[in-house]
Design an enzyme around this catalytic site. Sequence first.
Site, short mmCIF file in Angstrom:
data_model
loop_
_atom_site.label_atom_id
_atom_site.label_comp_id
_atom_site.label_asym_id
_atom_site.label_seq_id
_atom_site.Cartn_x
_atom_site.Cartn_y
_atom_site.Cartn_z
N ASP A 106 27.28 14.71 80.66
CA ASP A 106 28.68 15.33 80.62
C ASP A 106 28.53 16.94 81.17
O ASP A 106 28.80 17.71 80.55
CB ASP A 106 28.98 15.36 78.78
CG ASP A 106 29.08 14.22 78.54
OD1 ASP A 106 29.58 13.10 78.98
OD2 ASP A 106 29.16 14.17 77.16
N GLU A 163 36.98 7.62 77.37
CA GLU A 163 36.89 9.03 77.08
C GLU A 163 36.69 10.03 78.29
O GLU A 163 36.73 9.59 79.34
CB GLU A 163 35.52 9.21 76.14
CG GLU A 163 34.18 8.65 76.69
CD GLU A 163 33.34 8.48 76.01
OE1 GLU A 163 33.48 8.76 74.45
OE2 GLU A 163 31.99 8.21 76.04
#
Length: 321
Positions: free
Chosen positions: A34, A200
């Site tokens: 991420d 997401e």
Amino acid sequence: MKSSVVTSLMGLAATVYGYANPMSCSGVCGNAHDPSLIRRDSDGRYYRFSTGGKIAIHSAPRITGPWTYLRAAIPAGSKINLAGKDDLWAPDVSKFGDTYYLFYSVSTFGSQNSAIGVATSTNLDTWTDHGATGVSSKAGSAYNAIDPAVYYDGSNLVMSFGSFWGDIYSVKMNNPPLTVASGASSTRIAYKPSGTHAQEGAFIAKNGNYHYLFFSVGQCCGFDTSKPAAGQEYKIQVCRSTSATGGFVDKAGVSCTNGGGTTVLESHDWVYGPGGQGVFYDPSLGPVLYYHYVDTRIGYQDAQKQFGINKIDFSSGWPVV
């Protein structure tokens, strides 16, 4: 960028009839789950923030490296008193005015007991944690309050966030964006109605007249112990809208709140499960898509996720790597 011949462009090695492979990366290119990428104005140095280790900070003189680990961004852990406050996920770093803002998630895997926090800095090296932004969730909430990204749409600061459950939402923030704007309500901007709602990592970027909503779809993690069926692993999709707060559709015109999403990047060659993406406008390369991925030549563990960068072309009206 698709190609029928093997070629090289700005350090990108393209593959036959496939996606371009990531640009070269030197130094510490792993531990990049991420990622959030930013360039410091004062000296042009690049900073990368990533999940885990209380938000790991890496820095490099060039976008390709050599990347060096510096420190944890929030070494004492978050002020938010939830499980996960000593881990911290999915950082997003942006500069508004003279201040850098680091948004992060406090949660545990598979839980909706989550909250989004924020820290600030004037130099990208040392950070002051401010704790909760006012975006949180619990069991039974419409969404999971993780994966924040704050975006200025020309009038307002908007935070996109969410994961699984009701998928991706946005909410107006105060300026400066330390907390949610008074009276603001969350609006769903993307949803996968079938299956596990595996969507997401939202990130909004502007190009031309459109706001592009990038997001990750599929299984993100645990590939070393539970590899999904082919095509069910992480990949990056996009929808676009003339508004940053809704109306996103994919290239086929399917609403992003009804399962829409045009694939930008997916597994190919030795790149597996790319996701956790963002878009950065580099002064030399132009727009680049950055993300994490598994390099199948190295290993499938979450801690082995690599930092990937590709140039991205918006000339057709839709992003192509």
